[in-house]
Scaffold this motif. Structure first.
Motif, PDB file in Angstrom:
ATOM      1  N   ASN A 279     -12.792  -5.845  -3.451  1.00  0.00           N
ATOM      2  CA  ASN A 279     -11.030  -5.435  -4.357  1.00  0.00           C
ATOM      3  C   ASN A 279     -12.294  -5.315  -5.133  1.00  0.00           C
ATOM      4  OD1 ASN A 279      -8.976  -6.685  -5.863  1.00  0.00           O
ATOM      5  ND2 ASN A 279     -10.086  -8.448  -6.183  1.00  0.00           N
TER       6      ASN A 279
ATOM      7  N   LEU B  23      -9.425   2.928  -7.761  1.00  0.00           N
ATOM      8  CA  LEU B  23      -8.718   3.345  -6.806  1.00  0.00           C
ATOM      9  C   LEU B  23      -7.511   5.291  -7.188  1.00  0.00           C
ATOM     10  CD1 LEU B  23      -7.532  -0.320  -5.550  1.00  0.00           C
ATOM     11  CD2 LEU B  23      -8.768   1.337  -4.163  1.00  0.00           C
TER      12      LEU B  23
ATOM     13  N   LEU C 227       0.421  -1.034   0.050  1.00  0.00           N
ATOM     14  CA  LEU C 227      -0.349  -0.330   0.077  1.00  0.00           C
ATOM     15  C   LEU C 227       0.816   0.767   0.024  1.00  0.00           C
ATOM     16  CD1 LEU C 227      -2.913   1.095   0.189  1.00  0.00           C
ATOM     17  CD2 LEU C 227      -2.759   1.015   2.753  1.00  0.00           C
TER      18      LEU C 227
ATOM     19  N   SER D  66      -7.379  -4.885  -3.910  1.00  0.00           N
ATOM     20  CA  SER D  66      -7.630  -4.323  -2.714  1.00  0.00           C
ATOM     21  C   SER D  66      -8.791  -5.235  -1.273  1.00  0.00           C
ATOM     22  CB  SER D  66      -8.482  -2.647  -3.253  1.00  0.00           C
ATOM     23  OG  SER D  66      -9.972  -3.459  -3.563  1.00  0.00           O
TER      24      SER D  66
END
Length: 402
Positions: free
Chosen positions: A141, A147, A111, A137
């Motif tokens: 997901n 994102l 991350l 994620s």
């Protein structure tokens, strides 16, 4: 050489150049203030930009690498926070060597690397973004565009390196994906043939004896960890900076090294009343650390002359889930004729060749040709964590060594 222009000087720069307003996306130190330090690794060919990150002043460098393409333009590996100062450094490189053409996210699980790619890419709208293929994620997901990754110019790095648009200059090999229960670990090692330089993310590191230059831009974390007690006042000297750095390294790699005693919470509260720094910056005098007399020997065993090794957390919690796959990848990477390695953390560049790289993974072998293991007493906490995660079904069990 280190290049400290207006955007890197701790005195000649407006603090707005350090500002990182998106820090709540990844809320760790130094939060909304990130200084950037440029270093030229190979003249007119490879540069790095370092920032710092950490928890409870356990600060280590996080690094992106920029490579000049032979046909003109730049490739960026593992972007850092695109502060005003960072982007100014990039614009200077673009003015001399051409625009950023490719941006590489070389990990699926990190991350601390993934969070910067979308914001960084928006500053370079013509650049193509290539990501490690098994992105995920948590807790949902989500698609990469949700994102913050730029829609229409973000794609997985091709399975065959020959299909990449930069194949004429680079080789790469993907480690993983290694299943970890909640997610997957994956890393793309990138080899620049012309400069004989290997770029890696987390797989191998080397610890410098002295604190890295970017960490020394603000010595407070170093001096905080140089203290032996809450009420001690530590002078800002090279020796104390080094002492603090050595302890930070032990924290960063082992979480709870064997040379650190557990301090009872009641004692921590009592000591806080007489602490030398009871400000918010000093955590209101909260100092739960008590080092054993032999702690320095533990660091020297870890440092061991700046050798190349795999971080203990990867050894105990990740790569031991896929020893054969990891060794196959390491052997493949060792087939390249590199003479230096630039990791995304700790020291860089590291002067090392394929032999030293491959030897770093010997901990996965039952009968390694050369034994060069880290001090096992410091692995106790990580081993307990490993067993606990497996027992609760959070991660799959580790596999036998090969």
């Amino acid at each position: 050489m280190d290049t400290q222009g207006q955007s890197t000087s701790p005195f000649a720069i407006n603090a707005k150049d350090w500002s990182w307003k998106l820090w709540p996306l990844f809320p760790i130190y130094p939060y909304g203030q990130r200084r950037s330090l440029l270093q030229e690794v190979v003249k007119d060919t490879i540069w790095t930009i370092d920032q710092v990150q950490g928890i409870f002043y356990v600060v280590v460098p996080i690094r992106m690498t920029i490579v000049r393409l032979e046909a003109g333009g730049l490739l960026v590996y593992a972007p850092v926070a695109p502060t005003v100062g960072c982007i100014r450094l990039m614009r200077d490189l673009e003015a001399k060597h051409g625009p950023v053409k490719y941006i590489i996210l070389p990990t699926a699980s990190g991350l601390e690397h993934k969070v910067f790619v979308g914001p960084f890419a928006r500053h370079f709208p013509q650049a193509q973004v290539y990501v490690a293929p098994s992105q995920w994620s948590f807790p949902l997901n989500l698609p990469l565009s949700w994102l913050g990754f730029p829609l229409g110019r973000t794609q997985p790095i091709p399975a065959d390196p020959k299909d990449a648009p930069f194949a004429n200059e680079f080789d790469y090999a993907v480690l993983g994906p290694i299943g970890l229960g909640l997610g997957k670990f994956e890393e793309v090692a990138l080899f620049h043939r012309r400069s004989r330089t290997l770029l890696v993310t987390d797989s191998v590191v080397s610890i410098p004896n002295d604190p890295p230059a970017v960490v020394q831009l603000d010595p407070y974390p170093l001096l905080f960890h140089a203290k032996d007690s809450a009420d001690q006042v530590v002078d800002d000297t090279p020796a104390n900076r080094r002492k603090g750095w050595h302890r930070i390294a032990l924290f960063a790699f082992f979480f709870r090294p064997s040379v650190l005693d557990v301090v009872q919470f009641g004692d921590v509260l009592r000591n806080a009343k007489t602490a030398s720094d009871r400000s918010r910056k000093g955590y209101f005098g909260f100092f739960p650390f008590k080092w054993k007399p032999n702690w320095e020997a533990s660091f020297q065993a870890l440092h061991s002359g700046g050798r190349l090794f795999v971080a203990p957390v990867l050894q105990k919690l990740i790569l031991n889930r896929a020893p054969q796959e990891t060794l196959d990848w390491a052997t493949s990477v060792a087939g390249w004729d590199f003479q230096r390695i630039v990791p995304c953390h700790l020291d860089a560049p590291v002067q090392a060749d394929w032999r030293q790289f491959r030897q770093a993974f010997a901990f996965l072998e039952k009968f390694p040709l050369v034994s060069d293991t880290l001090p096992q007493q410091d692995f106790e906490f990580l081993q307990e964590l490993n067993e606990g995660l497996t027992r609760r079904g959070i991660t799959p069990p580790e596999r036998e060594k090969v």
